[in-house]
Design an enzyme around this catalytic site. Structure first.
Site, PDB file in Angstrom:
ATOM      1  N   GLU A 135       0.787  -1.223   0.000  1.00  0.00           N
ATOM      2  CA  GLU A 135       0.000   0.000   0.000  1.00  0.00           C
ATOM      3  C   GLU A 135       0.824   1.281   0.000  1.00  0.00           C
ATOM      4  OE1 GLU A 135      -3.414   0.482  -0.226  1.00  0.00           O
ATOM      5  OE2 GLU A 135      -3.340  -1.636  -0.794  1.00  0.00           O
TER       6      GLU A 135
ATOM      7  N   SER B 233     -60.034 -10.196  34.219  1.00  0.00           N
ATOM      8  CA  SER B 233     -60.116 -10.337  35.676  1.00  0.00           C
ATOM      9  C   SER B 233     -58.794 -10.149  36.388  1.00  0.00           C
ATOM     10  CB  SER B 233     -60.688 -11.717  36.032  1.00  0.00           C
ATOM     11  OG  SER B 233     -62.045 -11.795  35.644  1.00  0.00           O
TER      12      SER B 233
END
Length: 793
Positions: free
Chosen positions: A164, A438
């Site tokens: 690179e 309930s």
């Protein structure tokens, strides 16, 4: 891998020399072309300057003639034109110099303005973890696992530098040789075809810029690169670069790439593996070893050759590494779908409670410690996949939600927002309100009623079919006893008694308690007693409400996050849930004991759990399909945990209804708790607080239908009567014996816990009629009278 791929070898040295000579000849040709273009550009520049000079001179002469009306001498005009031209040249030159200085200064020092120092701190993803340190989730935009340069082997670093940026340790961030070469090739091609980015420039691009090939982006890249070179050492820049560069497959940084492609850490990478990864960064997708194996191998071998040419490795090492086959070991990060709901709740809580947005969680590194219990979460998820627990006419779409909270500190240990919940979807734990049925009775009716002290668990309530607000209130089984204790009204979920009791204590009084529990509802009618709410409540709200019963009347805010750490390891947030006193300790304990009775012998007997459990069932009627259910609930608690489980359909219409009621969520809850108790130690029994009085179990008065009479002889009274019946087994029951008389029945005796009574004094000249009535001394209420028997001589 095919045979051709296996036999791919690096080029021989003679081949490399041949290639180099070819490259050299190509460079000579390109150099000549460059000089031709350069000479043409110079010639064009000279001709342009001459034209501009002549045009300026003509304009000046015309202006002079207009102002004076006379023609000046040729010598004077030439002198003035010359003087003006000199001035313009000097002025233009000054402007150019100033602009050049500004441009130079901007390029040299402008990088600091563009660069955000926070981005230089390359952080790993935010993790969501259990309290044991087990990572259950990652949050990130770019998946990175940063490592120190010391942890990266030399052959890995050398591979990247060789391919690179060979001059990385010699240039100042920008390699002008490469730039000149790239500009020349761009001019030849008349487009931006070649880059000249150093490792420093690539780092600048990766952290701050996009991948477009514009001159503006390139200028910014240079500016940032120069700034980075001034502020950091070469090793620091290389470390940042290796931790930031992209390797495809969503992996950023060398450690993440090593994990992904070889299932190992960067420190364990071999030479050929390092070369493969270094070769990928130029084009991560094009050189992907997964998708383009041959191209990846060729690129790897080029890296090895470059490393050899640069002197990082020997030619022999390069050739041996190039002979190696591609041996990937692809790691697949497993995402457990069981964790989706918890992760969703963590993200929501981080933003709403601590002000940390999703964007910040992805951008910065946090460690979020959640209270989730892996066993509880996995068990609940697995059981939710069982269709048998979810009754419905369309089993594919019947849904459910479950939440389990530690009653001590309010931490969520398990949560399911649906049977197959997907993140950022409808989370039914907190995002969808349903009618609680309930399960609302303990919160809205019975506990508030006990707080009035006008009622106790043994108070007698009417149990009669009656019309309220123009609507008949029925029990779920259409069975009515006339009168029932408050304890048994709750135990057997008597709708009639609940509505009557709510009417007695008052709707506003009831809602004042609901408001304190953050259960604010808009309803203002007696339907509150039956959970028939306009909007409903969520499972998360229900566990917070029921926690009051197991924790001495105190409510706590539920939470999923225990602690949050920043990147420095500092605790920046910790759970401090708010608590509120709702009921007295005595009322809370009374409710706990009564709700235990619901599970032991009331409406909550479905399923099996080997230890003590208290809770309440709830079912709501379907609005359009008669006889079927819309919602089914079980909300309960053990000595340690509070749970709520709802099941039903997201859409309520004639094509979607439950074919079963509350027994299904009750059984499923017990299954989850039982499985959990097998894997972890749990508290098995409730402990009565010292400051409360234990609640006696209610007396279940029997219906006596087998009263019989007979005669016995002996004693002072030669003839006596004897009454007998079957004993219920509860020694607390008092049996009252009555004799029927014209002027009113007379109580002639009582028997405690027995099953016979001797009638000493009766008339032998008439028929004597008797019956027995069971009496509850705790609730101070009589039961139904028995059958009649006669004694006659």
């Amino acid at each position: 891998m095919n045979s051709n791929e296996r036999e791919t070898k690096p080029k021989r040295r003679s081949d490399r020399h041949k290639n180099k000579s070819q490259i050299s000849r190509r460079n000579v040709r390109e150099h000549k072309q460059f000089h031709i273009v350069k000479e043409k550009a110079k010639d064009l520049l000279v001709r342009t300057k001459n034209k501009l000079f002549r045009r300026e001179k003509a304009v000046n002469e015309t202006a002079d003639e207009t102002r004076t009306g006379q023609k000046r001498s040729k010598t004077t005009d030439e002198n003035k034109g010359f003087r003006l031209s000199v001035k313009h040249v000097i002025l233009s030159l000054g402007v150019v110099i100033v602009l050049a200085l500004i441009a130079y200064t901007t390029i040299l020092y402008g990088g600091k303005v563009i660069a955000d120092e926070d981005k230089l701190a390359i952080s790993p993803p935010t993790t969501i973890e259990t309290e044991d340190g087990e990572i259950i989730w990652y949050l990130y935009d770019e998946y990175r696992l940063p490592v120190d340069l010391e942890e990266i082997p030399d052959h890995v670093k050398d591979a990247f530098v060789a391919i690179e940026d060979k001059r990385f340790y010699n240039h100042s961030g920008v390699d002008f040789r490469s730039i000149i070469r790239a500009i020349y090739r761009d001019i030849i091609a008349r487009s931006k075809v070649e880059g000249a980015s150093t490792i420093t420039q690539q780092l600048a691009k990766n952290l701050y810029l996009t991948n477009d090939k514009s001159w503006l982006r390139k200028t910014k890249e240079v500016m940032i690169a120069l700034y980075l070179e001034r502020e950091f050492t070469k090793d620091e820049i290389l470390e940042m670069y290796l931790n930031a560069v992209y390797f495809g497959q969503g992996q950023y940084g060398i450690e993440a790439a090593a994990n992904k492609y070889f299932y190992k850490s960067v420190g364990d990478l071999t030479l050929e593996e390092a070369a493969l990864l270094a070769g990928m960064v130029k084009a991560p997708n094009g050189y992907s070893p997964i998708d383009h194996e041959e191209k990846a191998l060729n690129r790897r071998n080029l890296v090895l050759e470059t490393m050899s040419d640069a002197g990082y490795i020997s030619e022999k090492e390069a050739e041996e590494a190039a002979k190696k086959e591609l041996q990937l070991n692809i790691a697949q990060r497993k995402i457990n779908p069981a964790y989706h709901t918890i992760v969703d709740m963590v993200i929501k809580e981080a933003e709403e409670l601590y002000g940390i947005t999703m964007e910040e969680l992805k951008m910065n590194r946090y460690r979020i410690i959640t209270s989730m219990n892996e066993d509880a979460q996995q068990i609940a998820f697995d059981q939710f996949q069982q269709d048998g627990y979810f009754p419905g006419n369309d089993k594919e779409t019947v849904e459910g939600a479950f939440v389990m909270m530690d009653q001590e500190d309010g931490s969520i240990v398990a949560a399911l927002g649906g049977r197959d919940y997907v993140m950022r979807n409808l989370n039914r734990v907190y995002g969808e309100k349903r009618q609680p049925g309930s399960t609302m009775k303990p919160l809205a009716v019975y506990a508030p009623a006990l707080e009035t002290k006008e009622f106790n668990p043994y108070s007698t309530l009417p149990d009669e079919l009656k019309e309220w607000d123009g609507k008949k209130i029925r029990n779920y089984n259409d069975n009515y006893e006339g009168a029932v204790s408050l304890y048994n009204a709750l135990k057997y979920s008597k709708n009639t008694s609940s509505v009557w009791l709510l009417n007695e204590i008052g709707i506003d009084y009831s809602k004042s308690y609901l408001k304190k529990m953050n259960l604010e509802i808009e309803d203002k009618d007696l339907g509150i007693a039956l959970g028939g709410l306009t909007e409903g409540l969520t499972p998360l709200q229900m566990v917070q409400g029921y926690r009051t019963f197991v924790h001495s009347g105190e409510m706590i805010e539920a939470h999923t996050i225990s602690e949050i750490y920043n990147q420095k390891g500092e605790v920046i947030a910790s759970a401090q849930p708010k608590t509120t006193e709702i009921f007295s300790s005595q009322v809370a304990w009374n409710m706990t004991e009564m709700l235990m009775g619901v599970v032991e012998s009331g409406t909550g007997t479905a399923g099996s759990y080997p230890y003590e459990l208290a809770g309440k069932t709830g079912t709501t009627d379907h609005p359009t399909v008669e006889g079927e259910s819309k919602d089914a609930w079980f909300v309960g608690f053990t000595p340690e945990y509070v749970t709520a489980l709802w099941m039903g359909y997201d859409n309520t219409d004639e094509n979607h209804y439950l074919t079963g009621g509350s027994s299904y969520p009750t059984e499923l809850t017990k299954k989850i708790l039982s499985e959990f108790a097998q894997r972890q130690s749990v508290v098995t029994t409730f402990t009565k607080p010292d400051n409360v009085v234990a609640l006696e179990e209610p007396v279940d008065l029997p219906q006596i239908n087998d009263l019989a009479s007979s005669y016995i002889f002996g004693g002072l009274k030669l003839l006596k009567g004897k009454l007998e019946w079957t004993n219920s087994g509860d020694e607390r029951i008092v049996y009252r014996i009555y004799e029927e008389k014209k002027d009113g029945d007379e109580l002639i005796g009582e028997v405690s816990g027995g099953n016979e009574f001797i009638v000493e004094d009766f008339s032998i000249f008439r028929t004597n009629t008797y019956y027995v009535v069971p009496y509850d001394p705790v609730a101070q209420v009589e039961g139904e009278r028995s059958n009649m028997v006669k004694l006659t001589f």
